[in-house]
Design a protein around this motif. Structure first.
Motif, short mmCIF file in Angstrom:
data_model
loop_
_atom_site.label_atom_id
_atom_site.label_comp_id
_atom_site.label_asym_id
_atom_site.label_seq_id
_atom_site.Cartn_x
_atom_site.Cartn_y
_atom_site.Cartn_z
N HIS A 226 0.83 -1.21 0.00
CA HIS A 226 0.00 0.00 0.00
C HIS A 226 0.87 1.26 0.00
CE1 HIS A 226 -3.89 -1.84 0.16
NE2 HIS A 226 -3.64 -2.50 1.29
N ASP A 231 -1.08 4.49 -1.06
CA ASP A 231 -2.32 4.35 -0.28
C ASP A 231 -1.94 4.33 1.20
OD1 ASP A 231 -4.72 3.76 0.89
OD2 ASP A 231 -5.05 1.87 -0.19
N SER A 234 -4.53 2.94 4.11
CA SER A 234 -4.57 1.48 4.25
C SER A 234 -3.28 0.96 4.87
CB SER A 234 -4.80 0.82 2.90
OG SER A 234 -6.04 1.19 2.35
#
Length: 283
Positions: A226, A231, A234
């Protein structure tokens, strides 16, 4: 009045001087109508502003009408001239100096050819023109290959374009002794991308983790994937769970990785939330 000669006020100072100086140097003339030396300096500054035609902005600020700004920048006598670059004062002088002195002052403020290209590249980035920015920065590097600031700008643009292989090559060309905090953060992003290249896609790792939620090594790989994908929400959720679940080496690795992500992420609210959660978990 030409666009590169303007009057500055308290309300416009942020945009017309500080923000504008991120694209082109801004020379601020602090003056007043009653000041004879100010009247002597004014035509010199205006002449040179017209001569350079936009290579710098001349902003004239009447200290009688705008005392707040004058006080903010410690103006005790006029005329006083300050040059701003990237929102900061980089040079200044006081008094009605001759034209030759003003020219010398400007020579130390105005960007060299490579820096002009760098400033154009920064503007292109703000406009989302990353390929144009890359071309400008590569041209700037030809003119001044020893300036690692330009190369770092290029690394940043390449990362934004997700051209990590090229970014890695450019980063390797910067000696360790020349690397600052910004270089360290960019190197960290490249490092996370490299690590992510050896990992399965995030969706595959998440599916496996749903089947084996207690597999902490698998959770760590999911977090790293991630991060490589930018990201961060996450990633931080998985890393926090690792800090809570493990009491060994993996816990410390997850904690350190969270700290690295705090430096990389730009979402202040996200960072503050996970900092608080990490602190309450540790203490």
């Amino acid at each position: 009045m030409q666009d590169f000669i303007r009057d500055a006020t308290t309300s416009s100072f942020g945009e017309d001087v500080l923000a504008a100086s991120r694209s082109v140097p801004v020379v601020v003339d602090f003056w007043a109508a009653w000041c004879a030396p100010c009247r002597a300096l004014k035509p010199i500054l205006e002449k040179l502003a017209r001569e350079h035609r936009g290579e710098f902005i001349l902003a004239k600020l009447d200290t009688d009408k705008e005392p707040e700004i004058a006080a903010r920048f410690g103006i005790r006598g006029i005329p006083h001239v300050k040059a701003f670059v990237d929102g900061k004062v980089v040079a200044e002088f006081s008094g009605a100096v001759p034209e030759s002195s003003v020219r010398s002052f400007l020579a130390g403020v105005l960007p060299a050819p490579a820096e002009k290209l760098r400033l154009k590249a920064k503007q292109a980035v703000r406009e989302g023109e990353f390929e144009t920015a890359e071309a400008l920065l590569r041209e700037a590097m030809k003119l001044d290959s020893a300036r690692f600031t330009v190369r770092l700008d290029l690394v940043e643009v390449l990362i934004a374009r997700q051209a990590y292989c090229e970014a890695d090559l450019e980063m390797q060309a910067i000696p360790e002794r020349e690397r600052d905090e910004r270089a360290g953060l960019l190197a960290a992003r490249i490092g996370f991308w490299k690590n992510g290249e050896s990992l399965a896609p995030a969706a595959e790792l998440e599916a496996a983790l749903a089947q084996s939620p207690g597999d902490l090594e698998l959770r760590m790989r999911a977090a790293e994937r991630h991060i490589a994908d930018n990201d961060y929400d996450s990633a931080l959720a998985h890393l926090l769970e690792l800090v809570r679940a493990d009491r060994g080496v993996l816990r410390e690795r997850a904690r350190k990785t969270m700290v690295e992500v705090f430096k990389l992420a730009s979402d202040a609210e996200l960072i503050a939330r996970y900092r608080k959660l990490l602190s309450s978990t540790l203490y």
